[in-house]
Motif scaffolding. Structure first.
Motif, PDB file in Angstrom:
ATOM      1  N   ALA A 137       0.805  -1.225   0.000  1.00 27.08           N
ATOM      2  CA  ALA A 137       0.000   0.000   0.000  1.00 27.08           C
ATOM      3  C   ALA A 137       0.842   1.281   0.000  1.00 27.08           C
ATOM      4  O   ALA A 137       0.300   2.368  -0.222  1.00 27.08           O
ATOM      5  N   PHE A 138       2.137   1.147   0.262  1.00 28.12           N
ATOM      6  CA  PHE A 138       2.979   2.351   0.347  1.00 28.12           C
ATOM      7  C   PHE A 138       4.117   2.321  -0.658  1.00 28.12           C
ATOM      8  O   PHE A 138       4.642   1.244  -0.990  1.00 28.12           O
ATOM      9  N   VAL A 139       4.521   3.492  -1.100  1.00 27.71           N
ATOM     10  CA  VAL A 139       5.636   3.615  -2.031  1.00 27.71           C
ATOM     11  C   VAL A 139       6.887   3.006  -1.398  1.00 27.71           C
ATOM     12  O   VAL A 139       7.177   3.291  -0.226  1.00 27.71           O
ATOM     13  N   ASN A 140       7.565   2.173  -2.125  1.00 22.64           N
ATOM     14  CA  ASN A 140       8.750   1.442  -1.652  1.00 22.64           C
ATOM     15  C   ASN A 140       8.491   0.577  -0.424  1.00 22.64           C
ATOM     16  O   ASN A 140       9.426   0.243   0.316  1.00 22.64           O
ATOM     17  N   GLY A 141       7.241   0.248  -0.208  1.00 22.67           N
ATOM     18  CA  GLY A 141       6.912  -0.707   0.852  1.00 22.67           C
ATOM     19  C   GLY A 141       7.069  -0.201   2.267  1.00 22.67           C
ATOM     20  O   GLY A 141       7.023  -0.982   3.213  1.00 22.67           O
ATOM     21  N   SER A 142       7.232   1.105   2.420  1.00 23.55           N
ATOM     22  CA  SER A 142       7.440   1.622   3.768  1.00 23.55           C
ATOM     23  C   SER A 142       6.326   2.594   4.175  1.00 23.55           C
ATOM     24  O   SER A 142       6.009   3.535   3.431  1.00 23.55           O
ATOM     25  N   THR A 143       5.802   2.384   5.377  1.00 22.13           N
ATOM     26  CA  THR A 143       4.730   3.259   5.870  1.00 22.13           C
ATOM     27  C   THR A 143       5.230   4.686   6.118  1.00 22.13           C
ATOM     28  O   THR A 143       4.426   5.579   6.366  1.00 22.13           O
ATOM     29  N   ARG A 144       6.544   4.875   6.043  1.00 23.20           N
ATOM     30  CA  ARG A 144       7.067   6.244   6.159  1.00 23.20           C
ATOM     31  C   ARG A 144       6.779   7.035   4.878  1.00 23.20           C
ATOM     32  O   ARG A 144       6.790   8.247   4.876  1.00 23.20           O
ATOM     33  N   ASN A 145       6.536   6.311   3.811  1.00 26.96           N
ATOM     34  CA  ASN A 145       6.297   6.965   2.513  1.00 26.96           C
ATOM     35  C   ASN A 145       4.804   7.207   2.262  1.00 26.96           C
ATOM     36  O   ASN A 145       3.967   6.838   3.079  1.00 26.96           O
ATOM     37  N   THR A 146       4.541   7.811   1.106  1.00 26.87           N
ATOM     38  CA  THR A 146       3.141   8.073   0.750  1.00 26.87           C
ATOM     39  C   THR A 146       2.454   6.807   0.259  1.00 26.87           C
ATOM     40  O   THR A 146       3.113   5.814  -0.066  1.00 26.87           O
ATOM     41  N   ILE A 147       1.148   6.890   0.174  1.00 25.76           N
ATOM     42  CA  ILE A 147       0.346   5.763  -0.312  1.00 25.76           C
ATOM     43  C   ILE A 147       0.626   5.534  -1.791  1.00 25.76           C
ATOM     44  O   ILE A 147       0.744   6.498  -2.548  1.00 25.76           O
ATOM     45  N   ASP A 148       0.765   4.280  -2.168  1.00 27.65           N
ATOM     46  CA  ASP A 148       1.077   3.961  -3.558  1.00 27.65           C
ATOM     47  C   ASP A 148      -0.199   3.957  -4.402  1.00 27.65           C
ATOM     48  O   ASP A 148      -0.887   2.949  -4.515  1.00 27.65           O
TER      49      ASP A 148
END
Ligand code: A3P
Length: 273
Positions: A137-148
């Motif tokens: 669900a997140f860009v580059n698989g990290s919840t620190r990033n924005t939603i993909d």
């Protein structure tokens, strides 16, 4: 058609295949199969059993090809087809308009957060070793990033974006938005709206449904071609995986403005939080 054929057809004696006058165009995982199975109990409705995918995959085969995939109908019966991919197919609005500008369009919508999990659950059931939802669900698989937003299960939930495309070709009055949530909680109410919209007598009522507690969903006492009670198949009403609540909240926040836009355009508040 010959005069004899026309006479027989008018007498209700000559079945023929007709292009659909109503389509269930989406949304994927909204409850489209349930809607189709419920509305086709109606004696004045005939439906193509499987998804024909004419307006997305097979358009080049032409309208005669499409018509041959439709069931036989008698005078007075309407033909319905459902392929949930139509809603998100760029060319579909123009193509459907080209077939018949008065086509009635049904859209089953469901909380986009739940829909995304349902979509993911379906994909995971077809593929071994699927990454967790929380990563995809997140860009580059990290919840620190924005939603993909390029990931299908997320992208498809931005209903307003797709609806705007359809509204370039069809007036809002030609759409019926069915609440996927209410279709589960109170199918008869939604079916009443659907029958009114399609100009049908109210034949499908609460009498047709019972709640099956094992399945956890409404099921039918009888249906087209079957006289015994039955529920939708195993692939409908799957158990969803547990999703991290923080991730769910992020998704809700993400969808909020798009949901508002969708409510504004349709004039319906679907109550998704
Ligand atoms: P889940 O399997 O994630 O619960 P579609 O037919 O468009 O693919 O939608 C599938 C969804 O329809 C299911 O998603 C389920 O929630 C919903 N649904 C609505 N009414 C249902 C019913 N009577 N039986 C089973 N599933 C139903």
């Amino acid at each position: 058609a010959s005069p004899k054929y026309r006479f027989l057809r008018q007498q209700g004696l000559q079945p023929a295949r007709q292009l659909p006058s109503a389509l269930i165009i989406g949304v994927k995982k909204g409850g489209t199969r349930a809607l189709l199975e419920f509305i086709r109990i109606h004696p004045d409705v005939r439906a193509a059993g499987s998804e024909v995918h004419f307006f997305d995959k097979h358009y080049s085969k032409g309208f005669e090809w499409y018509r041959h995939h439709m069931p036989l109908t008698l005078e007075g019966q309407i033909t319905i087809e459902k392929s949930p991919s139509y809603f998100i197919t760029k060319e579909a609005p123009r193509r459907v308009q080209h077939m018949n500008p008065s086509t009635k369009l049904l859209v089953v919508v469901r909380d986009p957060v739940t829909r995304s999990i349902s979509d993911y659950t379906q994909a995971a059931s077809k593929k071994a070793e699927m990454k967790p939802f929380e990563q995809l669900a997140f860009v580059n698989g990290s919840t620190r990033n924005t939603i993909d937003t390029s990931w299908g299960p997320i992208k498809l939930g931005i209903y307003a974006r797709y609806l705007i495309r359809w509204l370039k070709y069809f007036p809002l009055s030609q759409f019926l938005f069915v609440s996927g949530e209410r279709l589960i909680v109170d199918p008869a109410i939604e079916l009443k709206r659907v029958q009114d919209f399609l100009g049908l007598k109210r034949v499908v009522t609460e009498k047709h449904f019972y709640f099956n507690s094992t399945k956890g969903f409404p099921c039918l006492f009888k249906s087209e071609g079957r006289s015994s009670p039955h529920c939708l198949g195993k692939t409908k009403g799957r158990n969803h995986p547990f999703i991290n609540p923080t991730v769910l909240q992020r998704l809700r926040d993400f969808y909020r403005p798009f949901n508002s836009r969708f409510y504004q355009i349709t004039g319906i508040n679907f109550g998704w939080s």
